[in-house]
Write a protein that holds these residues in place. Structure first.
Motif, mmCIF file in Angstrom:
data_model
loop_
_atom_site.group_PDB
_atom_site.id
_atom_site.type_symbol
_atom_site.label_atom_id
_atom_site.label_comp_id
_atom_site.label_asym_id
_atom_site.label_seq_id
_atom_site.Cartn_x
_atom_site.Cartn_y
_atom_site.Cartn_z
ATOM 1 N N LEU A 14 0.825 -1.205 0.000
ATOM 2 C CA LEU A 14 0.000 0.000 0.000
ATOM 3 C C LEU A 14 0.861 1.257 0.000
ATOM 4 O O LEU A 14 1.848 1.338 0.718
ATOM 5 C CB LEU A 14 -0.915 0.017 1.233
ATOM 6 N N ARG A 15 0.470 2.214 -0.817
ATOM 7 C CA ARG A 15 1.142 3.503 -0.891
ATOM 8 C C ARG A 15 0.086 4.604 -0.818
ATOM 9 O O ARG A 15 -0.931 4.536 -1.497
ATOM 10 C CB ARG A 15 1.933 3.654 -2.203
ATOM 11 N N ALA A 16 0.339 5.612 -0.004
ATOM 12 C CA ALA A 16 -0.617 6.726 0.140
ATOM 13 C C ALA A 16 -0.612 7.580 -1.124
ATOM 14 O O ALA A 16 0.429 7.731 -1.749
ATOM 15 C CB ALA A 16 -0.240 7.575 1.345
ATOM 16 N N PRO A 17 -1.725 8.118 -1.506
ATOM 17 C CA PRO A 17 -3.045 7.858 -0.949
ATOM 18 C C PRO A 17 -3.606 6.558 -1.506
ATOM 19 O O PRO A 17 -3.396 6.233 -2.682
ATOM 20 C CB PRO A 17 -3.869 9.055 -1.416
ATOM 21 N N MET A 18 -4.303 5.802 -0.682
ATOM 22 C CA MET A 18 -4.853 4.507 -1.079
ATOM 23 C C MET A 18 -6.173 4.292 -0.356
ATOM 24 O O MET A 18 -6.297 4.605 0.820
ATOM 25 C CB MET A 18 -3.882 3.385 -0.712
ATOM 26 N N LEU A 19 -7.128 3.771 -1.081
ATOM 27 C CA LEU A 19 -8.422 3.427 -0.504
ATOM 28 C C LEU A 19 -8.599 1.927 -0.647
ATOM 29 O O LEU A 19 -8.481 1.390 -1.746
ATOM 30 C CB LEU A 19 -9.551 4.165 -1.236
ATOM 31 N N VAL A 20 -8.853 1.251 0.456
ATOM 32 C CA VAL A 20 -9.085 -0.193 0.457
ATOM 33 C C VAL A 20 -10.502 -0.427 0.945
ATOM 34 O O VAL A 20 -10.876 0.028 2.028
ATOM 35 C CB VAL A 20 -8.080 -0.924 1.377
ATOM 36 N N LEU A 21 -11.309 -1.094 0.140
ATOM 37 C CA LEU A 21 -12.685 -1.402 0.519
ATOM 38 C C LEU A 21 -12.792 -2.885 0.826
ATOM 39 O O LEU A 21 -12.353 -3.722 0.029
ATOM 40 C CB LEU A 21 -13.640 -1.058 -0.623
ATOM 41 N N LEU A 22 -13.372 -3.215 1.954
ATOM 42 C CA LEU A 22 -13.592 -4.607 2.335
ATOM 43 C C LEU A 22 -15.090 -4.849 2.398
ATOM 44 O O LEU A 22 -15.809 -4.110 3.070
ATOM 45 C CB LEU A 22 -12.969 -4.902 3.704
ATOM 46 N N THR A 23 -15.549 -5.864 1.711
ATOM 47 C CA THR A 23 -16.962 -6.224 1.750
ATOM 48 C C THR A 23 -17.081 -7.702 2.067
ATOM 49 O O THR A 23 -16.167 -8.482 1.800
ATOM 50 C CB THR A 23 -17.671 -5.941 0.406
ATOM 51 N N GLY A 24 -18.196 -8.066 2.636
ATOM 52 C CA GLY A 24 -18.434 -9.471 2.934
ATOM 53 C C GLY A 24 -19.474 -9.614 4.025
ATOM 54 O O GLY A 24 -19.775 -8.660 4.749
ATOM 55 N N ASP A 25 -20.010 -10.801 4.129
ATOM 56 C CA ASP A 25 -20.996 -11.102 5.157
ATOM 57 C C ASP A 25 -20.353 -11.056 6.539
ATOM 58 O O ASP A 25 -19.123 -11.080 6.674
ATOM 59 C CB ASP A 25 -21.601 -12.492 4.921
ATOM 60 N N LEU A 26 -21.199 -11.032 7.560
ATOM 61 C CA LEU A 26 -20.703 -11.102 8.932
ATOM 62 C C LEU A 26 -19.883 -12.373 9.104
ATOM 63 O O LEU A 26 -20.269 -13.446 8.636
ATOM 64 C CB LEU A 26 -21.871 -11.107 9.931
ATOM 65 N N GLY A 27 -18.757 -12.240 9.759
ATOM 66 C CA GLY A 27 -17.941 -13.407 10.058
ATOM 67 C C GLY A 27 -17.012 -13.855 8.953
ATOM 68 O O GLY A 27 -16.417 -14.933 9.044
ATOM 69 N N THR A 28 -16.843 -13.040 7.912
ATOM 70 C CA THR A 28 -15.982 -13.458 6.803
ATOM 71 C C THR A 28 -14.516 -13.112 7.023
ATOM 72 O O THR A 28 -13.672 -13.540 6.245
ATOM 73 C CB THR A 28 -16.445 -12.862 5.459
ATOM 74 N N GLY A 29 -14.210 -12.319 8.054
ATOM 75 C CA GLY A 29 -12.813 -12.025 8.364
ATOM 76 C C GLY A 29 -12.350 -10.621 8.031
ATOM 77 O O GLY A 29 -11.146 -10.355 8.007
ATOM 78 N N LYS A 30 -13.285 -9.710 7.790
ATOM 79 C CA LYS A 30 -12.903 -8.337 7.451
ATOM 80 C C LYS A 30 -12.105 -7.687 8.592
ATOM 81 O O LYS A 30 -11.082 -7.058 8.337
ATOM 82 C CB LYS A 30 -14.140 -7.501 7.116
ATOM 83 N N THR A 31 -12.573 -7.843 9.807
ATOM 84 C CA THR A 31 -11.868 -7.257 10.946
ATOM 85 C C THR A 31 -10.530 -7.941 11.150
ATOM 86 O O THR A 31 -9.520 -7.279 11.428
ATOM 87 C CB THR A 31 -12.727 -7.341 12.223
ATOM 88 N N THR A 32 -10.482 -9.243 10.984
ATOM 89 C CA THR A 32 -9.226 -9.983 11.140
ATOM 90 C C THR A 32 -8.210 -9.523 10.106
ATOM 91 O O THR A 32 -7.038 -9.291 10.433
ATOM 92 C CB THR A 32 -9.482 -11.499 11.013
#
Length: 69
Positions: A24-42
């Motif tokens: 990753l290099r600034a500026p950078m936008l990362v979008l995470l999508t997925g159902d509950l429990g798919t590991g986005k927070t992890t």
């Protein structure tokens, strides 16, 4: 086309997040999508850790916080 990565444990997901953060290099936008429990927070824990922005245990799920309230 989006890249598909499959991990098999929370530790592996965090490790991959740390490696991803190196790209990753600034500026950078990362979008995470997925159902509950798919590991986005992890995954976010690994990315944040890899960027040196915070410790993994400081990253919490915004969804959990909203549902818990």
């Amino acid at each position: 086309m989006p890249e598909e990565i499959i991990t098999h444990s929370a530790e592996e997901t965090i490790r991959w997040g740390r490696e991803f953060a190196k790209r990753l290099r600034a500026p950078m936008l990362v979008l995470l999508t997925g159902d509950l429990g798919t590991g986005k927070t992890t995954l976010t824990k690994g990315i944040v850790s890899g960027l040196g922005a915070a410790n993994e245990d400081e990253v919490t799920s915004p969804t959990f916080t909203l549902v818990h309230v």
